[in-house]
Design a protein around this motif. Structure first.
Motif, PDB file in Angstrom:
ATOM      1  N   MET A 173       0.857  -1.199   0.000  1.00 35.43           N
ATOM      2  CA  MET A 173       0.000   0.000   0.000  1.00 35.43           C
ATOM      3  C   MET A 173       0.890   1.244   0.000  1.00 35.43           C
ATOM      4  O   MET A 173       1.799   1.348   0.797  1.00 35.43           O
ATOM      5  CB  MET A 173      -0.868  -0.045   1.263  1.00 35.43           C
ATOM      6  N   SER A 174       0.638   2.135  -0.944  1.00 34.24           N
ATOM      7  CA  SER A 174       1.449   3.349  -1.020  1.00 34.24           C
ATOM      8  C   SER A 174       0.736   4.479  -0.286  1.00 34.24           C
ATOM      9  O   SER A 174      -0.320   4.937  -0.718  1.00 34.24           O
ATOM     10  CB  SER A 174       1.665   3.697  -2.489  1.00 34.24           C
ATOM     11  N   ILE A 175       1.291   4.896   0.834  1.00 33.57           N
ATOM     12  CA  ILE A 175       0.656   5.933   1.656  1.00 33.57           C
ATOM     13  C   ILE A 175       1.469   7.218   1.543  1.00 33.57           C
ATOM     14  O   ILE A 175       2.686   7.215   1.743  1.00 33.57           O
ATOM     15  CB  ILE A 175       0.549   5.467   3.125  1.00 33.57           C
ATOM     16  N   ASN A 176       0.796   8.318   1.198  1.00 35.28           N
ATOM     17  CA  ASN A 176       1.485   9.597   0.982  1.00 35.28           C
ATOM     18  C   ASN A 176       1.178  10.641   2.049  1.00 35.28           C
ATOM     19  O   ASN A 176       1.888  11.637   2.156  1.00 35.28           O
ATOM     20  CB  ASN A 176       1.098  10.156  -0.397  1.00 35.28           C
ATOM     21  N   HIS A 177       0.091  10.448   2.787  1.00 39.54           N
ATOM     22  CA  HIS A 177      -0.297  11.447   3.795  1.00 39.54           C
ATOM     23  C   HIS A 177      -0.368  10.751   5.158  1.00 39.54           C
ATOM     24  O   HIS A 177      -1.128   9.807   5.339  1.00 39.54           O
ATOM     25  CB  HIS A 177      -1.649  12.062   3.442  1.00 39.54           C
ATOM     26  N   HIS A 211      -4.883   4.233  11.322  1.00 43.37           N
ATOM     27  CA  HIS A 211      -3.826   4.576  10.343  1.00 43.37           C
ATOM     28  C   HIS A 211      -2.554   3.778  10.626  1.00 43.37           C
ATOM     29  O   HIS A 211      -1.937   3.237   9.704  1.00 43.37           O
ATOM     30  CB  HIS A 211      -3.533   6.079  10.379  1.00 43.37           C
ATOM     31  N   ILE A 212      -2.169   3.710  11.900  1.00 45.14           N
ATOM     32  CA  ILE A 212      -0.927   3.016  12.272  1.00 45.14           C
ATOM     33  C   ILE A 212      -1.005   1.537  11.895  1.00 45.14           C
ATOM     34  O   ILE A 212       0.001   0.933  11.507  1.00 45.14           O
ATOM     35  CB  ILE A 212      -0.653   3.229  13.785  1.00 45.14           C
ATOM     36  N   SER A 213      -2.212   0.949  11.952  1.00 46.98           N
ATOM     37  CA  SER A 213      -2.353  -0.461  11.578  1.00 46.98           C
ATOM     38  C   SER A 213      -2.144  -0.653  10.072  1.00 46.98           C
ATOM     39  O   SER A 213      -1.887  -1.759   9.610  1.00 46.98           O
ATOM     40  CB  SER A 213      -3.723  -0.993  12.000  1.00 46.98           C
ATOM     41  N   MET A 214      -2.265   0.452   9.273  1.00 41.10           N
ATOM     42  CA  MET A 214      -2.114   0.365   7.824  1.00 41.10           C
ATOM     43  C   MET A 214      -0.765   0.897   7.350  1.00 41.10           C
ATOM     44  O   MET A 214      -0.412   0.734   6.179  1.00 41.10           O
ATOM     45  CB  MET A 214      -3.234   1.183   7.134  1.00 41.10           C
ATOM     46  N   CYS A 215      -0.018   1.574   8.212  1.00 36.03           N
ATOM     47  CA  CYS A 215       1.143   2.367   7.777  1.00 36.03           C
ATOM     48  C   CYS A 215       2.408   1.951   8.536  1.00 36.03           C
ATOM     49  O   CYS A 215       2.508   2.185   9.746  1.00 36.03           O
ATOM     50  CB  CYS A 215       0.861   3.859   8.007  1.00 36.03           C
ATOM     51  N   ASP A 216       3.368   1.366   7.816  1.00 34.66           N
ATOM     52  CA  ASP A 216       4.607   0.913   8.455  1.00 34.66           C
ATOM     53  C   ASP A 216       5.396   2.085   9.049  1.00 34.66           C
ATOM     54  O   ASP A 216       5.985   1.965  10.120  1.00 34.66           O
ATOM     55  CB  ASP A 216       5.491   0.181   7.427  1.00 34.66           C
ATOM     56  N   ARG A 248      -4.784  14.718  -3.192  1.00 34.56           N
ATOM     57  CA  ARG A 248      -5.595  13.508  -3.392  1.00 34.56           C
ATOM     58  C   ARG A 248      -5.229  12.511  -2.296  1.00 34.56           C
ATOM     59  O   ARG A 248      -4.058  12.350  -1.955  1.00 34.56           O
ATOM     60  CB  ARG A 248      -5.322  12.898  -4.769  1.00 34.56           C
ATOM     61  N   PHE A 249      -6.251  11.853  -1.768  1.00 40.43           N
ATOM     62  CA  PHE A 249      -6.065  10.944  -0.642  1.00 40.43           C
ATOM     63  C   PHE A 249      -6.615   9.573  -1.012  1.00 40.43           C
ATOM     64  O   PHE A 249      -7.798   9.439  -1.336  1.00 40.43           O
ATOM     65  CB  PHE A 249      -6.776  11.487   0.612  1.00 40.43           C
ATOM     66  N   GLY A 250      -5.732   8.550  -0.994  1.00 31.81           N
ATOM     67  CA  GLY A 250      -6.124   7.182  -1.318  1.00 31.81           C
ATOM     68  C   GLY A 250      -6.134   6.323  -0.059  1.00 31.81           C
ATOM     69  O   GLY A 250      -5.971   6.826   1.062  1.00 31.81           O
ATOM     70  N   VAL A 251      -6.308   5.020  -0.255  1.00 33.48           N
ATOM     71  CA  VAL A 251      -6.445   4.100   0.886  1.00 33.48           C
ATOM     72  C   VAL A 251      -5.218   4.191   1.800  1.00 33.48           C
ATOM     73  O   VAL A 251      -4.082   4.098   1.343  1.00 33.48           O
ATOM     74  CB  VAL A 251      -6.633   2.655   0.384  1.00 33.48           C
ATOM     75  N   GLY A 252      -5.469   4.397   3.089  1.00 28.24           N
ATOM     76  CA  GLY A 252      -4.404   4.503   4.087  1.00 28.24           C
ATOM     77  C   GLY A 252      -3.967   5.927   4.347  1.00 28.24           C
ATOM     78  O   GLY A 252      -3.365   6.215   5.382  1.00 28.24           O
TER      79      GLY A 252
END
Ligand SMILES: [Zn+2]
Length: 215
Positions: free
Chosen positions: A1-5, A31-36, A164-168
């Protein structure tokens, strides 16, 4: 998953310290559960907090300190970080499944107009956590906030003037931001939004209806 925000450093620190109200703690945990990256930062802050406690000077305790400690342990966990436990694969991250169950189909939605639906979660404190379902290509009514608004995308994507905000991705908007999030045209958007004051909608009709819809 590519998280930018991501969450701000201050929010991660407050989450790790257990000082966030439940609704903010929930969205931070989701968010923390989705973001390394943010999970690594939160783990580092938790380790730092433990080291500070270990290095602190000892102090004399009151006679009733043990009883008070046990009372706090058994009290509702307002302000403590939401515990993340592994769950079945779902659009809903593990911390949210404790509030809503695992199945998106079981969520009890309420219409809030323009095809947008919401489900308000039961959390302690004056903040409001709501799951939002925004149909593809639809705009959430133009609004500002009285305080901090965090929005975490769980499915689809939305855009506003800040990006723009995507998944995560999580959008952190303070009261200076007035924005109109619009879901991508090809997919409905589901997101978790937490506010600490009622949203300020700009049109008279929306303001008049606000108390009835609880938005
Ligand atoms: Zn992050």
């Amino acid at each position: 998953m590519s998280i930018n925000h991501h969450l701000s450093e201050g929010l991660i620190l407050a989450y790790a310290a257990g000082s966030l109200p439940e609704a903010y703690s929930l969205i931070a945990a989701a968010h923390i559960s989705m973001c390394d990256d943010c999970r690594a930062a939160a783990t580092a802050y938790e380790a730092l907090g433990g080291a500070v406690i270990d290095d602190g000077d000892s102090a004399a305790l009151c006679q009733d300190s043990l009883a008070k400690t046990f009372a706090r342990i058994s009290a509702p966990a307002l302000g403590l970080p939401v515990v993340v436990t592994p769950k079945a694969p779902s659009v809903l991250p593990a911390p949210l499944q404790d509030y809503l169950g695992a199945r998106l189909e079981d969520v009890k939605w309420r219409n809030v107009g323009m095809g947008v639906r919401q489900c308000v979660l039961k959390t302690k404190g004056s903040q409001t956590a709501r799951l939002l379902h925004i149909p593809a290509g639809t705009a959430v009514p133009d609004h500002g906030h009285g305080g901090l608004e965090l929005t975490l995308v769980l499915k689809g994507a939305f855009s506003d003037k800040t990006g723009r905000f995507g998944v995560g991705d999580v959008e952190v908007a303070d009261q200076s931001v007035e924005h109109t999030p619009v879901a991508d045209p090809d997919m409905d958007c589901i997101c978790l939004a937490v506010t600490d004051a009622p949203l300020r909608f700009k049109s008279f009709l929306q303001r008049a209806l606000q108390p009835f819809f609880g938005i």
